[in-house]
Design an enzyme around this catalytic site. Structure first.
Site, PDB file in Angstrom:
ATOM      1  CG  ASP A  38      -2.142   0.920   1.038  1.00 50.21           C
ATOM      2  OD1 ASP A  38      -3.262   0.387   1.006  1.00 50.21           O
ATOM      3  OD2 ASP A  38      -1.980   2.154   0.884  1.00 50.21           O
ATOM      4  CB  SER A  43      -4.288   0.374  10.994  1.00 49.84           C
ATOM      5  OG  SER A  43      -4.570  -0.726  11.794  1.00 49.84           O
ATOM      6  CG  ASP A  58       2.653   4.057  -7.078  1.00 53.42           C
ATOM      7  OD1 ASP A  58       1.797   3.264  -7.524  1.00 53.42           O
ATOM      8  OD2 ASP A  58       2.690   5.262  -7.385  1.00 53.42           O
ATOM      9  CB  ILE A  59       0.287  -1.058  -7.393  1.00 55.44           C
ATOM     10  CG1 ILE A  59      -0.638   0.038  -7.915  1.00 55.44           C
ATOM     11  CG2 ILE A  59      -0.212  -1.641  -6.080  1.00 55.44           C
ATOM     12  CD1 ILE A  59      -1.932  -0.506  -8.501  1.00 55.44           C
ATOM     13  CB  ALA A  81      -4.037  -0.889  -4.679  1.00 54.27           C
ATOM     14  CB  ALA A  82      -8.889   1.036  -6.588  1.00 54.76           C
ATOM     15  CE1 TYR A 157     -13.484   2.755  -8.051  1.00 51.52           C
ATOM     16  CE2 TYR A 157     -15.875   2.726  -8.283  1.00 51.52           C
ATOM     17  CZ  TYR A 157     -14.727   2.300  -7.634  1.00 51.52           C
ATOM     18  OH  TYR A 157     -14.838   1.435  -6.573  1.00 51.52           O
ATOM     19  CE  LYS A 161     -12.984  -0.774  -8.763  1.00 53.85           C
ATOM     20  NZ  LYS A 161     -11.918  -1.480  -8.066  1.00 53.85           N
TER      21      LYS A 161
END
Ligand code: NAD
Ligand code: AKB
Length: 339
Positions: A38, A43, A58-59, A81-82, A157, A161
């Site tokens: 990520d 967390s 970063d992907i 991730a998006a 978006y 998808k």
């Protein structure tokens, strides 16, 4: 082990809402170790015993993948991730790079890793954003939308998808061992986390604001209606899809549903537990228009039949058993939450 690399479950976007809930759900379960990616750190709640390593980056960064793939061999990938819908419209080039190019590159890498004898499962959370109802009237008149209807996305978006769904299914058909599975998720509501950058965000924002005793300014109109699903039900559905036998699947992308609720209905229900709730409406036309094109309800018969999707929460228990106790606990430390 293969070539000295450790077989792992890979989760991209693991620091996001679904990623955190998925890690929480997998903590303590049995299975391959988990590796996460990520932009953000994970967390502090802790990702659980199975978690092996987090790659913060970063992907789109090939160096990150080189590093990861020289140590690990993903056998199951949750590509979360998006950039979500509202934000994607405001950063179109970046959204294309992350949501379309990023996913395409990861699919290509996965296809390289897979062989027909050792397939790699790639689980992709798509969205009701792939649908586009032509008008508010058409939306109101429509029956719960099934997977092959209204595939006419009105947002970048949604188009991204749908592209990834189709790319994944097409690569799978080449027969090299990529096992692609997608779910089209409705708006998700978590009692533990708040969304960012989505269009269905008004519902979770409003419920969390009520618990904090803060007024809420709603950006869609009272009649705006979407299907919503409790985060644990959605995560359970995603896991069932990921773990089921391929032979039981009859499609590559499945609707996951949930109660169909309008803003007015959510406000009325939340006000039963938080009678001081104060909601003003300041319409954001662009976001309101996006919601108007998304279905008010989806048909998830195929998911129930093929991989046993069985959400625990209906329109009432979504609030009474999940959201209200959870957010009371979160914000008020309320003893009543336990019961
Ligand atoms: P989120 O925004 O909470 O999490 C997405 C995560 O992706 C974030 O932690 C972000 O830092 C990370 N990310 C973004 N760009 C990245 C990049 N270039 N490289 C590495 N990490 C990056 O979203 P979420 O609600 O957890 O959603 C996860 C997935 O589920 C997304 O694909 C989303 O489109 C899909 N989905 C979510 C919902 C919903 O209501 N939450 C509904 C339908 C579909
Ligand atoms: C968003 O609003 O972008 C997401 C989704 C439904 O895809 N929650």
């Amino acid at each position: 082990m293969s070539g000295g690399r450790v077989p792992v479950t890979l989760i991209t976007g693991a620091a996001g809402e679904i990623g955190q809930a998925l890690l929480h759900r997998l903590a303590g379960s049995r299975g391959d170790p988990i590796v996460t990616v990520d932009l953000r750190s994970l967390s502090t709640a802790g990702p659980g015993d199975l978690h092996r390593e987090h790659f913060q980056g970063d992907i789109l960064d090939s160096a990150l993948w080189e590093q990861l793939l020289c140590r690990y061999r993903p056998t199951l990938i949750f590509h979360l991730a998006a950039i979500l819908s509202t934000r994607a419209e405001s950063v179109p080039v970046l959204a294309h790079r992350v949501n379309a190019d990023g996913a395409a590159r990861l699919l290509a890498m996965t296809a390289d890793l897979a062989t027909p004898d050792e397939p790699v499962r790639f689980v992709f959370p798509s969205s009701i954003a792939v649908y586009g109802l032509p008008s508010r009237e058409a939306k109101e008149a429509a029956a719960p939308v099934s997977e092959d209807e209204h595939l006419d996305p009105a947002t970048l978006y949604g188009a991204q998808k749908l592209y990834v769904e189709r790319l994944g299914a097409t690569i799978e058909r080449l027969g090299n061992g990529l096992d692609f599975r997608a779910v089209r998720l409705p708006g998700l509501i978590s009692s533990d986390t708040l969304p960012q950058g989505g269009t269905s965000d008004w519902a979770p924002e409003l419920i969390h604001a009520a618990a904090r005793g803060e007024p809420y300014c709603c950006f869609v109109n009272r009649e705006a209606r979407l299907p919503f699903c409790a985060m644990p039900d959605a995560v359970e559905g995603v896991l069932r899809l990921a773990l089921c036998q391929k032979a039981s699947l009859t499609r590559s992308a499945y609707n996951l549903g949930g109660p169909s609720l309008s803003a007015a209905e959510i406000i009325a229900r939340v006000a039963r537990d938080f009678p001081d709730l104060e909601v003003r409406f300041r319409l954001d036309r662009a976001r309101d228009r996006i919601v108007a094109g998304w279905p008010g309800a989806v048909d998830d018969t195929a998911a129930r039949r093929d991989f046993g999707f069985a959400p625990e929460h209906d329109e009432e228990t979504l609030f009474s058993r999940y959201l209200i106790p959870g957010i009371r606990r979160r914000y008020l430390g309320d003893a009543r939450a336990a019961g």
